[in-house]
Enzyme design. Structure first.
Site, PDB file in Angstrom:
ATOM      1  N   LYS A   1      22.406 -43.799  39.723  1.00 22.82           N
ATOM      2  CA  LYS A   1      22.769 -45.027  40.440  1.00 22.82           C
ATOM      3  C   LYS A   1      22.029 -46.265  39.947  1.00 22.82           C
ATOM      4  O   LYS A   1      22.484 -47.385  40.165  1.00 22.82           O
ATOM      5  CB  LYS A   1      22.566 -44.846  41.947  1.00 22.82           C
ATOM      6  CG  LYS A   1      23.660 -43.985  42.562  1.00 22.82           C
ATOM      7  CD  LYS A   1      24.050 -44.470  43.932  1.00 22.82           C
ATOM      8  CE  LYS A   1      25.240 -43.714  44.481  1.00 22.82           C
ATOM      9  NZ  LYS A   1      25.027 -42.250  44.570  1.00 22.82           N
TER      10      LYS A   1
ATOM     11  N   SER B   1      21.859 -44.650  52.738  1.00 23.15           N
ATOM     12  CA  SER B   1      20.867 -43.697  53.232  1.00 23.15           C
ATOM     13  C   SER B   1      20.264 -42.978  52.044  1.00 23.15           C
ATOM     14  O   SER B   1      19.372 -42.164  52.184  1.00 23.15           O
ATOM     15  CB  SER B   1      21.542 -42.678  54.147  1.00 23.15           C
ATOM     16  OG  SER B   1      22.557 -42.017  53.429  1.00 23.15           O
TER      17      SER B   1
ATOM     18  N   GLU C   1      34.004 -32.086  44.353  1.00 23.80           N
ATOM     19  CA  GLU C   1      33.640 -32.445  45.729  1.00 23.80           C
ATOM     20  C   GLU C   1      33.166 -31.208  46.478  1.00 23.80           C
ATOM     21  O   GLU C   1      33.564 -30.087  46.142  1.00 23.80           O
ATOM     22  CB  GLU C   1      34.882 -32.942  46.488  1.00 23.80           C
ATOM     23  CG  GLU C   1      35.445 -34.230  46.026  1.00 23.80           C
ATOM     24  CD  GLU C   1      36.600 -34.674  46.921  1.00 23.80           C
ATOM     25  OE1 GLU C   1      36.475 -35.721  47.560  1.00 23.80           O
ATOM     26  OE2 GLU C   1      37.624 -33.964  46.984  1.00 23.80           O
TER      27      GLU C   1
ATOM     28  N   GLY D   1      34.276 -31.552  52.277  1.00 26.87           N
ATOM     29  CA  GLY D   1      34.616 -32.980  52.233  1.00 26.87           C
ATOM     30  C   GLY D   1      35.477 -33.299  51.029  1.00 26.87           C
ATOM     31  O   GLY D   1      35.087 -34.064  50.157  1.00 26.87           O
TER      32      GLY D   1
ATOM     33  N   ASP E   1      38.015 -35.186  50.415  1.00 24.79           N
ATOM     34  CA  ASP E   1      38.920 -36.304  50.710  1.00 24.79           C
ATOM     35  C   ASP E   1      39.642 -36.823  49.467  1.00 24.79           C
ATOM     36  O   ASP E   1      40.774 -37.277  49.552  1.00 24.79           O
ATOM     37  CB  ASP E   1      38.161 -37.442  51.393  1.00 24.79           C
ATOM     38  CG  ASP E   1      37.061 -38.006  50.520  1.00 24.79           C
ATOM     39  OD1 ASP E   1      36.051 -37.312  50.323  1.00 24.79           O
ATOM     40  OD2 ASP E   1      37.225 -39.128  50.011  1.00 24.79           O
TER      41      ASP E   1
ATOM     42  N   SER F   1      23.840 -35.446  38.402  1.00 27.70           N
ATOM     43  CA  SER F   1      23.803 -36.831  38.887  1.00 27.70           C
ATOM     44  C   SER F   1      22.439 -37.286  39.403  1.00 27.70           C
ATOM     45  O   SER F   1      22.129 -38.473  39.351  1.00 27.70           O
ATOM     46  CB  SER F   1      24.870 -37.035  39.968  1.00 27.70           C
ATOM     47  OG  SER F   1      24.709 -36.076  40.996  1.00 27.70           O
TER      48      SER F   1
HETATM   49  C1  LIG Z   1      25.827 -41.345  44.822  1.00 29.72           C
HETATM   50  C2  LIG Z   1      25.656 -40.006  44.240  1.00 29.72           C
HETATM   51  C3  LIG Z   1      26.760 -39.207  43.899  1.00 29.72           C
HETATM   52  C4  LIG Z   1      28.181 -39.653  44.122  1.00 29.72           C
HETATM   53  O1  LIG Z   1      28.494 -40.766  43.326  1.00 29.72           O
HETATM   54  P1  LIG Z   1      29.783 -41.646  43.589  1.00 29.72           P
HETATM   55  O2  LIG Z   1      29.737 -42.698  42.566  1.00 29.72           O
HETATM   56  O3  LIG Z   1      29.695 -42.164  44.994  1.00 29.72           O
HETATM   57  O4  LIG Z   1      30.956 -40.737  43.440  1.00 29.72           O
HETATM   58  C5  LIG Z   1      26.522 -37.979  43.319  1.00 29.72           C
HETATM   59  N1  LIG Z   1      25.271 -37.525  43.109  1.00 29.72           N
HETATM   60  C6  LIG Z   1      24.186 -38.258  43.423  1.00 29.72           C
HETATM   61  C7  LIG Z   1      22.837 -37.696  43.164  1.00 29.72           C
HETATM   62  C8  LIG Z   1      24.337 -39.525  44.000  1.00 29.72           C
HETATM   63  O5  LIG Z   1      23.259 -40.246  44.312  1.00 29.72           O
END
Ligand SMILES: *Cc1c(COP(=O)(O)O)cnc(C)c1O
Length: 324
Positions: free
Chosen positions: A54, A79, A205, A209, A211, A305
């Site tokens: 992010k 959050s 997903e 959830g 969606d 991620s």
């Molecule tokens: C925010 C986040 C996601 C999901 O990312 P999106 O761009 O909202 O699809 C997945 N893994 C981690 C660790 C995140 O912080």
């Protein structure tokens, strides 16, 4: 008409991030490659600054603020990892940041966000409309609201992780991406279409959830109840407007996995690769393992991620895997 971000925007984001974001490693596991009969390339955003991809989207958005926008600063609500991404980006770019965080946000995330110098305002996640509070303050104080996924600059920034992966390992047959609101998935799709046109792109997903899977089936965005899952970064009740358009155009399918599968993937990362990966970050691997034989002989990307999980929680979840 929505203006969708393009691959050019992803390239521009990569330039802006150069020297600010980490060029995260791409790792492999011989054990897993042997098990699946495939070459799996892990893009490790758990090693990104603030512990998740992010930072890429947040920094790319804030770096484009005008002088006036920088002066008034940025506001958002989160959050989770978006709070830290905006707080750290604002610190680097010397602008004020205000973040609405739920009163019950994890102590570690709150401390990290405040540690980067952001002003944190608490809200009640069951009673308050955080989006409305954020927009109200933005209007009052002339601050700029940067949402966690449904924003062209955020999406372009998130796309730089997959861009780096393709630039390092070349074309792939398939790419698995963790999916919440769709910022990471849609950015990855922009990068994949330009760098590896034949690559199949899958969002993953939590089963509780799904969606986005429902939305694609119905041809319009479906809103669900906040799902109960250990993947707290994928508890978004509805995909974004912009992200949905890109997903609809470029993504080949959505996989779902259970919390049990996430725990297994988390154990794999800890035991075999000596990595702490947060539950949401395990979505992509869990789906690749589930796909199993279908990946035989293929070159497959798996985006990890993020790695932000309280250690007590981590130990508790791994214990669950043991008894399961
Ligand atoms: C925010 C986040 C996601 C999901 O990312 P999106 O761009 O909202 O699809 C997945 N893994 C981690 C660790 C995140 O912080």
């Amino acid at each position: 008409m929505l203006t969708l971000p393009t691959f050019e925007n992803v390239l521009a984001a990569a330039k802006r991030l150069h020297g600010h974001a980490h060029l995260t490693p791409v790792l492999q596991s011989v054990t897993l490659n042997t098990q699946l009969g495939a070459q799996i390339y892990f893009k490790c955003e758990n090693f990104q600054r603030m512990g998740a991809f992010k930072f890429r989207g947040g920094f790319n958005a804030l770096a484009q603020f005008s002088a006036a926008q920088r002066k008034s600063g940025v506001v958002t609500y989160s959050s989770g990892n978006h709070a830290q991404a905006i707080a750290l980006s604002a610190k680097i770019l010397s602008m004020p940041a205000t973040i609405f965080m739920p009163h019950d946000a994890s102590a570690a995330k709150l401390a990290a966000t405040q540690g980067y110098g952001a002003t944190v305002i608490g809200y009640d996640r069951y009673k308050d409309d955080a989006g409305a509070l954020t927009k109200e303050l933005a209007a009052q104080k002339g601050m700029t609201f940067i949402p966690p996924f449904d924003h062209a600059d955020v999406i372009a920034g998130q796309g730089t992780a997959a861009l780096e992966l393709f630039d390092e390992v070349g074309a792939l047959d398939a790419l698995f991406v963790c999916l919440g609101g769709g910022g990471l998935l849609s950015g990855s799709a922009l990068a994949a279409k330009a760098r590896s046109a034949q690559c199949k792109i899958y969002g993953v997903e939590p089963e509780a959830g799904n969606d986005v899977q429902q939305s694609l089936r119905q041809g319009e965005r479906v809103k669900i109840q906040t799902p109960v899952t250990i993947a707290d970064g994928a508890q978004t009740p509805m995909v974004g407007e912009i992200t949905f358009e890109i997903i609809r155009a470029w993504v080949d399918g959505i996989h779902t996995v259970t919390d049990g599968q996430l725990v297994q993937a988390m154990r794999f990362y800890a035991e075999r690769m000596k990595m702490v990966v947060e539950p949401t970050g395990c979505l992509s691997l869990a789906a690749a393992i589930q796909a199993g034989a279908a990946l035989k002989g293929q070159r497959v990307g798996v985006i990890i991620s993020g790695g932000n999980v309280d250690l007590g929680r981590f130990a508790q979840l791994l214990g669950m895997g043991e008894s399961a």
